[in-house]
Each structure stands twice: as C-alpha cells, then as structure tokens.
Design a protein around this motif. Sequence first.
Motif, PDB file in Angstrom:
ATOM      1  N   ASN A 279      -2.403   1.759   6.497  1.00 14.78           N
ATOM      2  CA  ASN A 279      -2.320   1.283   5.377  1.00 14.78           C
ATOM      3  C   ASN A 279      -0.912   0.900   4.887  1.00 14.78           C
ATOM      4  OD1 ASN A 279      -2.510   1.195   2.180  1.00 14.78           O
ATOM      5  ND2 ASN A 279      -4.522   2.645   1.733  1.00 14.78           N
ATOM      6  N   THR A 280      -0.547   0.472   4.455  1.00 12.24           N
ATOM      7  CA  THR A 280       1.089  -0.022   3.724  1.00 12.24           C
ATOM      8  C   THR A 280       1.160  -0.904   2.665  1.00 12.24           C
ATOM      9  OG1 THR A 280       1.566  -1.946   4.860  1.00 12.24           O
ATOM     10  CG2 THR A 280       2.015  -0.008   6.448  1.00 12.24           C
ATOM     11  N   HIS A 281       0.016  -0.722   1.928  1.00 14.44           N
ATOM     12  CA  HIS A 281      -0.049  -1.377   0.369  1.00 14.44           C
ATOM     13  C   HIS A 281       0.607  -0.477  -0.488  1.00 14.44           C
ATOM     14  CE1 HIS A 281      -2.777  -3.784   2.663  1.00 14.44           C
ATOM     15  NE2 HIS A 281      -3.013  -3.730   2.875  1.00 14.44           N
ATOM     16  N   ILE A 282       1.041   0.509   0.006  1.00 12.88           N
ATOM     17  CA  ILE A 282       1.643   0.921  -1.863  1.00 12.88           C
ATOM     18  C   ILE A 282       2.797   1.912  -1.514  1.00 12.88           C
ATOM     19  CG2 ILE A 282      -0.408   2.822  -1.848  1.00 12.88           C
ATOM     20  CD1 ILE A 282       0.071   4.965  -0.245  1.00 12.88           C
ATOM     21  N   ASP A 283       3.364   1.828  -2.228  1.00 11.07           N
ATOM     22  CA  ASP A 283       5.465   2.166  -2.542  1.00 11.07           C
ATOM     23  C   ASP A 283       5.166   2.654  -1.957  1.00 11.07           C
ATOM     24  OD1 ASP A 283       7.591   2.994  -2.325  1.00 11.07           O
ATOM     25  OD2 ASP A 283       7.455   1.369  -4.307  1.00 11.07           O
ATOM     26  N   PRO A 284       6.102   3.716  -0.432  1.00 10.74           N
ATOM     27  CA  PRO A 284       6.237   5.195   0.610  1.00 10.74           C
ATOM     28  C   PRO A 284       7.077   5.660  -0.192  1.00 10.74           C
ATOM     29  CG  PRO A 284       7.091   3.062   1.434  1.00 10.74           C
ATOM     30  CD  PRO A 284       6.946   2.392  -0.093  1.00 10.74           C
ATOM     31  N   ASP A 285       7.545   5.059  -1.315  1.00 15.33           N
ATOM     32  CA  ASP A 285       9.001   5.957  -1.899  1.00 15.33           C
ATOM     33  C   ASP A 285       7.479   6.785  -3.108  1.00 15.33           C
ATOM     34  OD1 ASP A 285      10.988   6.100  -0.612  1.00 15.33           O
ATOM     35  OD2 ASP A 285      11.592   4.738  -1.325  1.00 15.33           O
ATOM     36  N   LEU A 286       7.401   5.754  -3.694  1.00 13.87           N
ATOM     37  CA  LEU A 286       6.054   6.536  -4.792  1.00 13.87           C
ATOM     38  C   LEU A 286       5.302   7.515  -4.374  1.00 13.87           C
ATOM     39  CD1 LEU A 286       6.296   6.563  -8.284  1.00 13.87           C
ATOM     40  CD2 LEU A 286       3.960   4.229  -7.283  1.00 13.87           C
ATOM     41  N   THR A 287       4.873   7.001  -3.323  1.00 17.04           N
ATOM     42  CA  THR A 287       3.894   8.218  -2.175  1.00 17.04           C
ATOM     43  C   THR A 287       4.511   9.444  -2.855  1.00 17.04           C
ATOM     44  OG1 THR A 287       2.930   6.776  -1.783  1.00 17.04           O
ATOM     45  CG2 THR A 287       1.986   8.382  -0.814  1.00 17.04           C
ATOM     46  N   VAL A 288       5.980   9.734  -1.920  1.00 15.11           N
ATOM     47  CA  VAL A 288       6.557  10.866  -1.747  1.00 15.11           C
ATOM     48  C   VAL A 288       6.756  11.283  -2.632  1.00 15.11           C
ATOM     49  CG1 VAL A 288       8.900  11.446  -0.752  1.00 15.11           C
ATOM     50  CG2 VAL A 288       7.569   9.613   0.077  1.00 15.11           C
TER      51      VAL A 288
END
Length: 136
Positions: A118-127
Amino acid sequence: IGEKMKINLSSSSPDDGGNAVVYGECFGLIEPVGTAIPESIPDLCLLLKPVKLTLTLDRYNEVCNHLYERSMLPIRRILADMNLEKEEIDEVVMVGGTTRMPQIQSLVKEELAQESLNTHIDPDLTVAYGAASVID
C-alpha cells in the motif's frame, strides 16, 4: 550531493536493469595534501578542485546492500515478538522516506511474501499523523 544522487537513483525506473546513472559535481582533494597541513580554511579551500562523480544504480545498491539487509531486521523482529508468520499479514502500508526507494519496496515484498504494497498514501503525512497522535 550524496542525498541528491540517492534521490535521483531512487526515482529511476526499476525496469532499467540497474543501468540508471546519475552525475554530480563537488569539490575534493585531487592530490594528497602531503606533510604540509593547511593552516586555515582559506588555505585548505585553495587545495580543493572540482570533481565529477558518476554513480550507477547497480553500484549504489552494491554499496548500500548492508543497509538494505539491516533495514529488514525490524520486520523480522516484530514478527518474532508478535509470534506472527508472514502469511498472516494481510496488508503492508509503507510510511517514511526510505519507503519510496524501489529496492526497499522490493525487499519488503520479498520479506513478507506480498504481491503489492500500500503506497497510495503520502508516507511523510502518515508519519506526521502518527507523531501527532502520540502528542495527544
């Protein structure tokens, strides 16, 4: 310059067979300084000469291989600590900066026997959301 080259290599297509090449320019000591140690920063700067760097994706992966292997240790550790088998994992959500790297994605897929991540979300935003939830 190293970070810029890493980003350029990471954004190259995984289908290029490792033939991606990036170039960078920096300053370095071309010749040994010898016994005469520069007495000041300006004196040292006089010894620096422009250097062109070339780095292929294959060479980058070779140099970083020990880091790739080390990055899989937390996955193995959490599975062991939670007494889980990789077959019990339904979905893997990739968060954080290094998860953008094709080599890391490939290793995670292999390590957890996943067809896709699942790479559909912004990784930085999730962090950021995760950090904010800890503060609450």
